[in-house]
Design a protein around this motif. Structure first.
Motif, PDB file in Angstrom:
ATOM      1  N   PHE A   1      11.498  93.077  26.603  1.00 18.21           N
ATOM      2  CA  PHE A   1      10.455  92.735  27.573  1.00 18.21           C
ATOM      3  C   PHE A   1      10.458  91.241  27.916  1.00 18.21           C
ATOM      4  O   PHE A   1       9.934  90.840  28.940  1.00 18.21           O
ATOM      5  N   SER A   2      11.052  90.421  27.055  1.00 14.38           N
ATOM      6  CA  SER A   2      10.898  88.965  27.161  1.00 14.38           C
ATOM      7  C   SER A   2      11.309  88.354  28.502  1.00 14.38           C
ATOM      8  O   SER A   2      10.709  87.347  28.899  1.00 14.38           O
ATOM      9  N   PRO A   3      12.305  88.897  29.234  1.00 18.30           N
ATOM     10  CA  PRO A   3      12.579  88.288  30.542  1.00 18.30           C
ATOM     11  C   PRO A   3      11.341  88.244  31.446  1.00 18.30           C
ATOM     12  O   PRO A   3      11.164  87.282  32.204  1.00 18.30           O
ATOM     13  N   ALA A   4      10.475  89.260  31.335  1.00 20.04           N
ATOM     14  CA  ALA A   4       9.253  89.273  32.148  1.00 20.04           C
ATOM     15  C   ALA A   4       8.335  88.122  31.746  1.00 20.04           C
ATOM     16  O   ALA A   4       7.714  87.476  32.599  1.00 20.04           O
ATOM     17  N   ILE A   5       8.274  87.838  30.442  1.00 16.19           N
ATOM     18  CA  ILE A   5       7.436  86.720  29.972  1.00 16.19           C
ATOM     19  C   ILE A   5       8.022  85.402  30.481  1.00 16.19           C
ATOM     20  O   ILE A   5       7.298  84.519  30.954  1.00 16.19           O
ATOM     21  N   ALA A   6       9.357  85.297  30.408  1.00 19.85           N
ATOM     22  CA  ALA A   6      10.019  84.073  30.870  1.00 19.85           C
ATOM     23  C   ALA A   6       9.784  83.859  32.358  1.00 19.85           C
ATOM     24  O   ALA A   6       9.549  82.736  32.811  1.00 19.85           O
ATOM     25  N   GLU A   7       9.812  84.954  33.125  1.00 18.86           N
ATOM     26  CA  GLU A   7       9.571  84.838  34.563  1.00 18.86           C
ATOM     27  C   GLU A   7       8.137  84.404  34.848  1.00 18.86           C
ATOM     28  O   GLU A   7       7.872  83.603  35.734  1.00 18.86           O
ATOM     29  N   TRP A   8       7.213  84.915  34.033  1.00 22.37           N
ATOM     30  CA  TRP A   8       5.799  84.551  34.180  1.00 22.37           C
ATOM     31  C   TRP A   8       5.617  83.064  33.911  1.00 22.37           C
ATOM     32  O   TRP A   8       4.893  82.371  34.625  1.00 22.37           O
ATOM     33  N   LEU A   9       6.311  82.559  32.878  1.00 27.12           N
ATOM     34  CA  LEU A   9       6.167  81.158  32.515  1.00 27.12           C
ATOM     35  C   LEU A   9       7.063  80.259  33.353  1.00 27.12           C
ATOM     36  O   LEU A   9       6.984  79.043  33.261  1.00 27.12           O
ATOM     37  N   GLY A  10       7.939  80.868  34.142  1.00 26.81           N
ATOM     38  CA  GLY A  10       8.852  80.084  34.946  1.00 26.81           C
ATOM     39  C   GLY A  10       9.951  79.416  34.144  1.00 26.81           C
ATOM     40  O   GLY A  10      10.482  78.374  34.520  1.00 26.81           O
ATOM     41  N   ALA A  11      10.301  80.002  33.015  1.00 29.15           N
ATOM     42  CA  ALA A  11      11.325  79.417  32.150  1.00 29.15           C
ATOM     43  C   ALA A  11      12.680  80.018  32.508  1.00 29.15           C
ATOM     44  O   ALA A  11      13.053  81.080  32.030  1.00 29.15           O
ATOM     45  N   ARG A  12      13.405  79.329  33.378  1.00 18.19           N
ATOM     46  CA  ARG A  12      14.645  79.904  33.911  1.00 18.19           C
ATOM     47  C   ARG A  12      15.726  80.032  32.856  1.00 18.19           C
ATOM     48  O   ARG A  12      16.400  81.054  32.758  1.00 18.19           O
ATOM     49  N   ARG A  13      15.905  78.962  32.099  1.00 18.83           N
ATOM     50  CA  ARG A  13      16.978  78.967  31.113  1.00 18.83           C
ATOM     51  C   ARG A  13      16.719  80.016  30.029  1.00 18.83           C
ATOM     52  O   ARG A  13      17.607  80.783  29.660  1.00 18.83           O
ATOM     53  N   ALA A  14      15.481  80.054  29.561  1.00 16.95           N
ATOM     54  CA  ALA A  14      15.104  81.035  28.538  1.00 16.95           C
ATOM     55  C   ALA A  14      15.329  82.446  29.056  1.00 16.95           C
ATOM     56  O   ALA A  14      15.839  83.308  28.342  1.00 16.95           O
ATOM     57  N   ARG A  15      15.009  82.654  30.318  1.00 15.62           N
ATOM     58  CA  ARG A  15      15.180  83.984  30.883  1.00 15.62           C
ATOM     59  C   ARG A  15      16.634  84.407  30.859  1.00 15.62           C
ATOM     60  O   ARG A  15      16.969  85.550  30.560  1.00 15.62           O
ATOM     61  N   LYS A  16      17.511  83.441  31.188  1.00 12.31           N
ATOM     62  CA  LYS A  16      18.931  83.738  31.220  1.00 12.31           C
ATOM     63  C   LYS A  16      19.413  84.167  29.819  1.00 12.31           C
ATOM     64  O   LYS A  16      20.114  85.170  29.671  1.00 12.31           O
ATOM     65  N   ILE A  17      18.998  83.397  28.818  1.00  9.28           N
ATOM     66  CA  ILE A  17      19.424  83.710  27.443  1.00  9.28           C
ATOM     67  C   ILE A  17      18.864  85.068  27.017  1.00  9.28           C
ATOM     68  O   ILE A  17      19.580  85.917  26.502  1.00  9.28           O
ATOM     69  N   LEU A  18      17.578  85.270  27.284  1.00 11.52           N
ATOM     70  CA  LEU A  18      16.913  86.501  26.831  1.00 11.52           C
ATOM     71  C   LEU A  18      17.479  87.735  27.534  1.00 11.52           C
ATOM     72  O   LEU A  18      17.648  88.780  26.928  1.00 11.52           O
ATOM     73  N   SER A  19      17.799  87.585  28.844  1.00  9.73           N
ATOM     74  CA  SER A  19      18.368  88.719  29.567  1.00  9.73           C
ATOM     75  C   SER A  19      19.698  89.128  28.959  1.00  9.73           C
ATOM     76  O   SER A  19      20.041  90.305  28.913  1.00  9.73           O
ATOM     77  N   GLY A  20      20.452  88.142  28.496  1.00  8.31           N
ATOM     78  CA  GLY A  20      21.741  88.429  27.882  1.00  8.31           C
ATOM     79  C   GLY A  20      21.631  89.221  26.604  1.00  8.31           C
ATOM     80  O   GLY A  20      22.580  89.871  26.173  1.00  8.31           O
ATOM     81  N   MET A  21      20.441  89.170  25.984  1.00  7.69           N
ATOM     82  CA  MET A  21      20.254  89.885  24.719  1.00  7.69           C
ATOM     83  C   MET A  21      19.785  91.325  24.930  1.00  7.69           C
ATOM     84  O   MET A  21      19.670  92.088  23.979  1.00  7.69           O
ATOM     85  N   THR A  22      19.511  91.667  26.194  1.00  8.64           N
ATOM     86  CA  THR A  22      18.878  92.963  26.449  1.00  8.64           C
ATOM     87  C   THR A  22      19.697  94.144  25.930  1.00  8.64           C
ATOM     88  O   THR A  22      19.178  94.998  25.216  1.00  8.64           O
ATOM     89  N   LEU A  23      20.980  94.181  26.262  1.00  2.00           N
ATOM     90  CA  LEU A  23      21.786  95.350  25.902  1.00  2.00           C
ATOM     91  C   LEU A  23      21.818  95.560  24.387  1.00  2.00           C
ATOM     92  O   LEU A  23      21.637  96.675  23.893  1.00  2.00           O
ATOM     93  N   ALA A  24      22.022  94.454  23.653  1.00  2.00           N
ATOM     94  CA  ALA A  24      22.053  94.560  22.189  1.00  2.00           C
ATOM     95  C   ALA A  24      20.724  95.096  21.676  1.00  2.00           C
ATOM     96  O   ALA A  24      20.684  96.006  20.832  1.00  2.00           O
TER      97      ALA A  24
END
Lengths: 406, 289
Positions: A167-190
């Motif tokens: 779920f964390s990419p949604a939180i990152a998008e809410w906070l506007g944290a672009r870099r964090a979103r990129k890292i967190l999205s990469g972890m989704t499949l795992a």
């Protein structure tokens, strides 16, 4: 890392704490029917919880030495987790099978699942007599590795982390944290693959909890197949929850969902109905095999037998046929009715195994006290409050911000 | 270097144990086959119903004095304040007294159920409860086929109460349980389980018309530390006769053994499916799109 620097300012360049403070304020009308009903119950429930921690579990529950688990485990935990099964089924289809059709409901389903686990694990704490020792199975030298509950506890914890990552990419998008979103999205499949494995094991594990209570559970509900039955029923329990929640969200959060997704939703619902039909057929067939295998025909004539037949025919076979008919005739109302019947059936099944069929042979049966009901409702309503709070703030139902969609 | 390697294996072992949850299913003495579980043989033919064991048990564990009804028509059960009770039953062979307490199974369901090892089968045989580990989930109570563990429902700091065979107080120091020590009718006998079974067999063989030909606890629930002799079939004495002969932890064995397999096979399978169905494998970051 510059992630932290980015996190201290929001999109408009204001300090982050001011943004968060702003977000904490309620949005929308305060005096809605839901608020008017839920707030007094939550307040009463909180008072009851305080009372329970001072005077003991017995002071507000009807539990006994013979029936140590009641509504809080049977409904809040065992049933609630089954309903949270939608998250692993939907993530399986979207990320593993790459069926992009369901993508628009992934976030809301994962959020629903995560909150369900958070609150049901929370409800578990209320039921623990010595909750200060709750970390013992996680940290320390007290690992009861032969326990099914040990497995379930670890899986709850790990799966909550996996869902938070999903779920964390949604939180990152809410906070506007672009870099964090990129890292967190990469972890989704795992996280998804790990999460599905964990779900399979603890959905069945919740059933396996009752394997040792062999003589205590009514023979129509006890079999060595409880874990498999729990796993399969969690598929359609979870999906029925997704259909049910979707039909409410489509109305309540109407303004957040764009035209495209709204049209898409009906199609999604019909496909889910189709999966439910299949899963329920397998489940019904397996239940039939278990019944034949167990040779308990004579019990079908008893009161518990009638209750069993009601569950199997009225709340498995009937909704299965309704699901089947509804996706052939494309009737949305039928799907919703079938979903509600299925959910009632799952509640019935979980309670029959864990509460109603447990020590069915005793003279005095366990019936939950009104306090147990109020506390259960408190847990449920608080979860809905948090759910609504998140939906109104983070891009769950609505589109992600433009920068994240690229 | 060698020590480092050993530590490495230790860590690996701990990790493996956490992943392969459920490899140590059966509670067994660590020292091997030469350690023998202690138990108690209870002979209801000899029991005179003096309730001495109840009083001595209460005083040995600092529990409130038992309340013995003037007419023992009502069947009492052990609860959170009474670890043992004696009830009189009108049977086909007249009045028979039966003592009830935790059976101290060889492979206890409660200990297998306990996720913190608070319920613990000691090497000596008694099954004990350790409060510093227990989180009060009551799964032991759900699992125990005899309903032995009792929970203090009306306490903010609840304890599980059950017979511990006086492990901490007596047995650990080489003593014998309080109830056995003060039994005025010679109905209780403490010793290695194997010898108790021998003794029970001898009694049945010597007086076949007095004893019912069965030692309750020899095979029930995979064998229990407490063994019962009776003049009448055991259902007449209110003992549970529907108990299976296999141990109860064996019921969850299949499930627990499947866990490591699932943990290894399913992620690999899922990843394989994902790779097979993915059209765009170039950029994994697109997965959330």
């Amino acid at each position: 890392m510059n992630k932290t620097i980015a996190l201290t300012r929001d999109n408009d360049g204001r300090p982050m704490w001011r943004f968060l403070l702003q977000e904490l304020k309620p949005k929308g009308k305060l005096f809605t029917p839901f608020n008017i009903i839920s707030v007094p119950i939550i307040l009463l429930g909180t008072a009851l919880i305080v009372y329970r921690f001072i005077y003991g579990i017995g002071s507000i529950t009807n539990l006994s030495q013979e029936v140590p688990w009641g509504l809080w485990i049977g409904f809040d935990v065992v049933t609630g987790v089954a309903f949270a099964g939608g998250a692993y089924v939907i993530t399986f289809m979207v990320y593993v099978l790459n069926v992009k059709k369901y993508h628009s409901i992934v976030r809301v389903t994962v959020l629903n699942g995560f909150l369900a686990y958070l609150f049901y694990a929370g409800a578990l704490l209320l039921d623990l007599g010595r909750p200060w020792n709750v970390i013992n199975p996680i940290i320390g030298n007290s690992f009861g590795v032969s326990s099914v509950l040990f497995l379930v506890a670890w899986h709850f914890l790990l799966y909550m982390i996996a869902q938070l990552i999903e779920f964390s990419p949604a939180i990152a998008e809410w906070l506007g944290a672009r870099r964090a979103r990129k890292i967190l999205s990469g972890m989704t499949l795992a996280a998804v693959i790990f999460g599905i494995t964990l779900s399979m094991l603890h959905q069945s594990g919740l059933g396996a909890l009752f394997l040792m209570a062999k003589e205590k559970i009514h023979p129509l509900w006890y079999s060595e197949f409880i874990p498999v039955l729990f796993l399969i029923s969690s598929i359609f329990a979870g999906l029925s929850m997704v259909i049910f929640e979707g039909s409410i969200s489509q109305r309540v959060f109407f303004d957040q969902i764009n035209e495209h997704h709204r049209r898409e939703h009906n199609d999604i619902v019909h496909s889910l109905a189709r999966i439910c039909t299949g899963a329920m057929f397998v489940y019904f067939f397996l239940q039939l095999v278990v019944l034949i295998h167990g040779k308990h025909w004579d019990l079908l004539g008893t009161r518990m037998g009638a209750w069993y037949l009601l569950e199997m025919i009225g709340f498995v076979l009937l909704p299965m046929l309704l699901f089947y008919y509804s996706y052939r005739s494309r009737k949305l109302l039928l799907v919703r009715i079938a979903a509600i019947l299925t959910m009632l059936g799952v509640i019935l099944n979980r309670l029959n195994v864990s509460v109603i069929g447990f020590r069915w042979d005793m003279d005095i049966h366990y019936v939950p006290s009104w306090q147990e009901l109020v506390v259960t409702l408190t847990v449920l309503f608080t979860e809905i409050w948090i759910f609504r709070w998140v939906i109104n703030r983070m891009p769950v139902l609505r589109e992600s911000p433009a920068w994240a969609r690229k | 270097m060698d020590i480092n390697r050993r530590n490495f294996f230790k860590v690996m072992g701990a990790t493996g144990a956490t992943l392969a949850l459920g490899s140590e299913l059966q509670a067994r003495p660590k020292k091997g086959a030469d350690t023998e579980f202690y138990g108690v043989l209870y002979d209801s033919v000899r029991c005179i119903g003096c309730y001495n064991c109840e009083y001595e048990c209460a005083s040995a564990h600092g529990l409130p004095e038992p309340v013995i009804p003037a007419e023992d028509t009502q069947v009492r059960k052990p609860d959170e304040t009474w670890r043992t009770v004696v009830n009189g039953y009108e049977t086909s062979k007249g009045k028979v007294y039966v003592k009830q307490q935790c059976m101290h199974c060889n492979e206890p369901a409660c200990a297998a159920a306990c996720l913190t090892q608070a319920m613990y089968k000691t090497e000596e045989g008694p099954v004990i409860w350790r409060g510093n580990k227990c989180m009060g989930c009551r799964y032991c109570m759900v699992s125990c086929p005899f309903d032995s563990p009792k929970f203090e429902y009306f306490s903010a700091n609840p304890k599980i109460n059950k017979c511990t065979m006086c492990f901490e107080e007596k047995v650990k120091q080489g003593g014998i349980p309080a109830c056995v020590e003060f039994c005025s009718g010679d109905a209780l006998m403490f010793g290695p389980r194997r010898e108790l079974i021998k003794e029970a067999r001898r009694r049945i063989a010597e007086q076949p018309d007095v004893y019912y030909d069965h030692i309750y606890g020899e095979h029930e629930a995979g064998g229990t530390g407490w063994l019962y002799l009776s003049p009448v079939p055991f259902e007449e004495l209110g003992l549970r006769t529907g108990i299976q002969r296999d141990s109860y932890p064996a019921l969850t064995k299949g499930f627990l053994y499947s866990v490591p397999t699932v943990f290894i096979a399913v992620p690999a399978l899922l990843l394989g499916i994902q790779q097979a169905t993915s059209k765009n494998q170039t950029n994994p970051e697109n997965e959330d799109e």
